[in-house]
Scaffold this motif. Structure first.
Motif, short mmCIF file in Angstrom:
data_model
loop_
_atom_site.label_atom_id
_atom_site.label_comp_id
_atom_site.label_asym_id
_atom_site.label_seq_id
_atom_site.Cartn_x
_atom_site.Cartn_y
_atom_site.Cartn_z
N ARG A 1 0.84 -1.21 0.00
CA ARG A 1 0.00 0.00 0.00
C ARG A 1 0.87 1.25 0.00
N ARG B 1 1.95 1.64 -3.48
CA ARG B 1 0.83 2.09 -4.34
C ARG B 1 0.59 3.59 -4.16
N TRP C 1 -2.85 -3.22 -5.98
CA TRP C 1 -2.18 -3.62 -7.22
C TRP C 1 -2.94 -4.77 -7.89
N PRO D 1 -0.86 -0.52 -10.84
CA PRO D 1 -1.83 0.06 -9.92
C PRO D 1 -3.26 -0.28 -10.31
#
Length: 469
Positions: free
Chosen positions: A362, A365, A448, A468
């Protein structure tokens, strides 16, 4: 039912015979004899190189899987269960042999071997007990009992050789692994930390305590394995573990990194972030073949110091041109690089539980651009159940070859190493080796989507590519 069982035996035997034909064919073509189990391992021997031949590797997996399944089919189930329940003895005896430097003592004796009294003398151990330990290993094809109580190295035992005179090893125990390949250190760690921790697996399942791992239960400690090894009284254990991890890394050729994700497809000036990259030896190998890439090696402070030295020694031009940066960073915190073409996580995700792994992904991301790729390099577990082929492959690389029936589709014991690592990761770190379906869940929770999976030839690790979501 009886005819089906006999048919299964014949099919397993046929798989073994066909595999032997394939191996003999490769060696006959090279006019080289197959390495003998009775002689020490010599990595420079041309016969060893042929074992890396794809045909030989495939045939070897079939033999290992079929031989184990054949034995399991015909043996008494009680005998098989008892043997499995006592396999820890092999681990314990392997550690003894390494700790008291048996291989090095036997090295100079050659094929004639030495009597247990002579083997035991340098370590002042009980010769009768040592003979019993070595005999157990010998019946599992590790060492060779030449005559009663006289033992010699063989192909398997010799891989424990630390490459130093035995007297040096006994005189300076603290440095016995320094300058070695790290393989003996790896086996000692496995037969020490790993075995003691896994022994507590059932205890932690039956009597779980919040946040406690099997390692904690075994060693009467709290905190992480790494906290424990960094204690002042555990300097030797930490040193041995570090060398073992280098030895484990050396088992995977750096050339395999070029056989999966297409690094050459990245444009000049693209930023590759090696997240938790250690010394950055893998990103260095990538940059050497793709010098237009900018690299950021991220790790903790002490490791980054080593990384700077490693790059200066092995790729000074990239350092001098400032095409590589070294950044102290904890991947459990927000990612500071916002212009990455690729975030690479090699052998990182398996160290962590799903919750911690999702947190890592995360953070990446949140820092990613729409075009950023995530490349997770890790081992992918395969189920022991045979699943019908749908004929469709939603994600390139999703489908993988399976073993011929009646073998287990994942080649069973021929691939057992990674399944053992899975439980090691759980007991020592709370980590997990994952199936592809499991990876898909973790990727999705981390923001993802998996779009491609590469399985580089000659490598035990896969390149899982995400974008992503």
């Amino acid at each position: 039912m009886r005819s089906i069982n006999i048919s299964t035996l014949r099919r397993l035997a046929n798989i073994i015979n066909e595999a032997i034909d394939e191996i003999e064919g490769v060696y006959a073509k090279g006019n080289i004899p197959l390495p003998s189990l009775d002689t020490p391992f010599h990595p420079a021997d041309p016969a060893e190189a042929l074992l890396q031949n794809p045909t030989v590797e495939g045939a070897t997996m079939n033999i290992m899987a079929a031989a184990a399944q054949l034995s399991a089919t015909v043996a008494s189930p009680m005998v098989s269960a008892l043997n499995a329940s006592q396999a820890f003895h092999i681990s314990a005896c392997l550690r003894v042999a390494s700790e008291v430097n048996v291989v090095e003592v036997l090295r100079d004796a050659g094929p004639a071997g030495l009597h247990a009294k002579e083997i035991a003398a340098p370590s002042k151990t009980d010769p009768l007990l040592l003979a019993r330990i070595l005999r157990l290993l010998a019946i599992h094809n590790i060492f060779r009992e030449v005559t009663p109580n006289v033992f010699a190295n063989n192909r398997i035992s010799s891989v424990l050789d630390k490459g130093k005179p035995w007297k040096v090893l006994f005189d300076n125990r603290d440095e016995r692994f320094t300058g070695t390949s790290g393989f003996a250190a790896l086996l000692e760690c496995i037969t020490d930390f790993n075995m003691k921790s896994v022994a507590m697996l059932a205890d932690t399942i039956l009597d779980p305590k919040e946040g406690e791992l099997a390692f904690d239960r075994a060693y009467g400690t709290t905190g992480s394995f790494f906290d424990w090894t960094h204690r002042p009284e555990n300097v030797y254990q930490m040193r041995r573990f570090d060398i073992a991890m280098r030895g484990a890394a050396a088992l995977e050729s750096t050339d395999a990194i070029h056989k999966g994700f297409k690094w050459s497809g990245l444009s000049t000036g693209s930023v590759l972030v090696d997240v938790g990259g250690g010394t950055g030896h893998i990103s260095l190998a990538i940059a050497q073949k793709n010098p237009g890439l900018r690299v950021v090696v991220q790790d903790l402070e002490d490791t980054i110091k080593d990384s700077k030295i490693y790059w200066k020694e092995n790729f000074p031009s990239h350092v001098e041109s400032r095409m590589v940066d070294f950044q102290v960073h904890n991947f459990h915190t927000p990612q500071p690089i916002l212009n990455a073409a690729v975030f690479m996580l090699r052998y990182i995700v398996h160290d962590w539980s799903d919750e911690r792994a999702v947190n890592i992904l995360r953070h990446l991301r949140d820092a990613a651009q729409p075009t950023t790729k995530l490349v997770v390099i890790d081992t992918i577990l395969v189920s022991a159940a045979r699943v019908p082929d749908s004929g469709e492959e939603a994600i390139p690389g999703l489908a993988r070859p399976s073993a011929p029936a009646p073998l287990l589709p994942n080649w069973g014991v021929a691939k057992s190493e990674v399944y053992c690592y899975d439980l090691t990761m759980h007991c020592l770190y709370g980590g997990v080796e994952r199936t592809l379906e499991h990876f898909m869940e973790v990727f999705a929770k981390g923001g993802w989507k998996i779009v491609h999976v590469h399985h580089p030839e000659g490598s035990g690790m896969s390149h899982i590519v995400g974008v992503p979501s």
